[in-house]
Enzyme design. Structure first.
Site, PDB file in Angstrom:
ATOM      1  CD  GLU A 122      -2.737  -1.468   2.759  1.00  0.00           C
ATOM      2  OE1 GLU A 122      -3.289  -2.255   2.427  1.00  0.00           O
ATOM      3  OE2 GLU A 122      -2.307   0.043   3.288  1.00  0.00           O
ATOM      4  CB  CYS A 137       2.627   7.378   3.380  1.00  0.00           C
ATOM      5  SG  CYS A 137       2.438   5.533   4.692  1.00  0.00           S
ATOM      6  CB  CYS A 144       5.542  -6.655   9.473  1.00  0.00           C
ATOM      7  SG  CYS A 144       6.805  -5.418  10.354  1.00  0.00           S
ATOM      8  CB  CYS A 148       3.077  -3.063  16.605  1.00  0.00           C
ATOM      9  SG  CYS A 148       5.378  -3.323  16.458  1.00  0.00           S
ATOM     10  CB  CYS A 151       0.031  -2.690  13.055  1.00  0.00           C
ATOM     11  SG  CYS A 151       0.505  -2.400  11.917  1.00  0.00           S
ATOM     12  CB  CYS A 375      -1.079   0.942   7.771  1.00  0.00           C
ATOM     13  SG  CYS A 375       0.645   0.154   6.759  1.00  0.00           S
TER      14      CYS A 375
END
Ligand code: SAH
Ligand code: SF4
Length: 386
Positions: A122, A137, A144, A148, A151, A375
């Site tokens: 994205e 951004c 990832c 977290c 997230c 996100c």
């Protein structure tokens, strides 16, 4: 070198070797043509030498690719037609494919870009409501490795790093979408003039590709963004922060989100490896920080979790003396998330304590709420549809 910096260097090499295993294959089409985007000037010169062309062409090509934004060799009017054709036989100037483009009522534009192997990431353009410009951004990884808790990207496993061509390609494709390339009269783009590495992934766990892409973005004869217009956000990969400061000296944003190790261990698990004390020490020595270029501490406001006045006071104590500002981010909920956004009153109270201590503490206005803005959400939705 002292013992500490020896250890840091070893740790850094270990991270670089480990993360490189997630790199994509070199960008090349099945017919053998090479992607020009993402190559350094030296690599372009070497690739040109391979086809018998002199080094001075590099500068010309670089200008067309990165300053003018052309993707078609026939538009390189300073290059003779036969050479245009020869270049097109050996190279391409690609862009990621825009699989989804959504423009919010507040003008935020979100892209889901698809890369050559079908992987997606994205990119978001966030206009500045006050000034006539905005920030792009950019994602650094597909998924990832860090998880977290608040997230959405953290719920996805890491598929792979993005290559330099894909990182810089997101910016180029976003500019295409706005036609933001210099006009023949030489007017320069204004809208897409800032990069924030705050999309999917941890940029310091894909350092080599990110650094290469940012060097391309900063090259004065190409995109020409100053290092002041680039901000890299990290969840706190301490050994790589020093490296980033020395090599790139871009602005730094730290995803702090908690002021005690107990809480941060839980919501930003990387804290178990690099606890708050080490993280703050790395911020204090970050070479590119100054009063003119402050470090941003990002702090996601989670109702009843990290948003008390006592925590605001502790935050101020932790960052005392660092040229810093604090960006308070109202938590952006996603389906299945375990948290709620702090109330406006507790966000205001928190912001006031930070501000009274002398730090600017803007509250990030939620943008693009009508277009799956958290996100990582767009990629998940796209995968579901398929
Ligand atoms: N991996 C890097 C950069 C990408 S995340 C990092 O963690 O810094 C960019 C920022 O958005 C980080 O501060 C991150 O903690 C924050 N963020 C992630 N999910 C969020 C959510 N649902 N609501 C609000 N902020 C979020
Ligand atoms: Fe990864 Fe950043 Fe999300 Fe944490 S906040 S899971 S580091 S993308």
């Amino acid at each position: 070198m002292n013992a500490l910096s020896d250890l840091t260097a070893i740790e850094r090499d270990r991270i670089l070797a480990k993360t490189a295993r997630f790199n994509p294959p070199p960008p090349m089409l099945p017919d053998g043509r090479r992607e020009l985007i993402g190559l350094t000037r030296e690599e372009i010169t070497a690739a040109l030498a391979d086809i018998g062309e002199p080094a001075f062409r590099t500068k010309q090509i670089w200008h067309w690719v990165y300053h003018q934004g052309v993707t078609d060799f026939t538009r390189m009017s300073s290059i003779a037609k036969p050479l245009q054709a020869k270049l097109a036989e050996h190279f391409i100037i690609g862009r990621p494919e825009a699989a989804v483009v959504q423009t919010s009522t507040d003008e935020t534009r979100k892209f889901l870009f698809r890369f050559r192997d079908g992987q997606e990431a994205e990119t978001v353009y966030i206009p500045d409501p006050v000034q006539d410009r905005g920030a792009v951004c950019i994602s650094s990884q597909v998924g990832c490795t860090l998880s977290c808790k608040f997230c959405h990207t953290g719920t996805q496993t890491l598929v792979r790093n993005l290559g330099a061509a894909e990182i810089v390609g997101q910016f180029m494709a976003a500019r295409d979408s706005y036609g933001e390339w210099p006009s023949p009269r030489g007017e320069t783009p204004r809208l897409l003039s800032t990069i924030v590495l705050m999309g999917m992934g941890e940029p310091l766990y894909n350092y080599d590709n990110v650094a290469r892409a940012m060097r391309i973005a900063m090259d004065g004869e190409g995109i020409g963004l100053s290092r002041r217009r680039i901000t890299l956000s990290t969840s706190g990969v301490v050994p790589m922060m020093d490296r980033c400061g020395q090599d790139l000296a871009v602005n730094l944003a730290i995803s702090l989100h908690a002021v005690t190790d107990d809480l941060r261990d839980d919501i930003v698990p990387l804290n178990r490896k690099y606890p708050i004390k080490e993280l703050i020490a790395a911020c204090r020595r970050y070479p590119a920080a100054s009063n003119a270029r402050r470090i941003t501490f990002e702090y996601v406001m989670l109702k009843g979790v990290n948003d008390s006045p006592a925590e605001a006071h502790e935050l101020v104590r932790l960052i005392a003396g660092i040229p810093a500002k604090v960006n308070l981010i109202p938590f952006n909920p996603w389906p299945g998330s375990a948290y709620e956004t702090s109330t406006p009153a507790s966000i205001d109270a928190f912001a006031k304590i930070v501000m009274d201590a002398g730090f600017s503490s803007p509250v990030r206005t939620p943008r693009g709420r009508d277009i799956l803005a958290a996100c990582g959400q767009l990629r998940t939705e796209s995968a579901k549809v398929r």
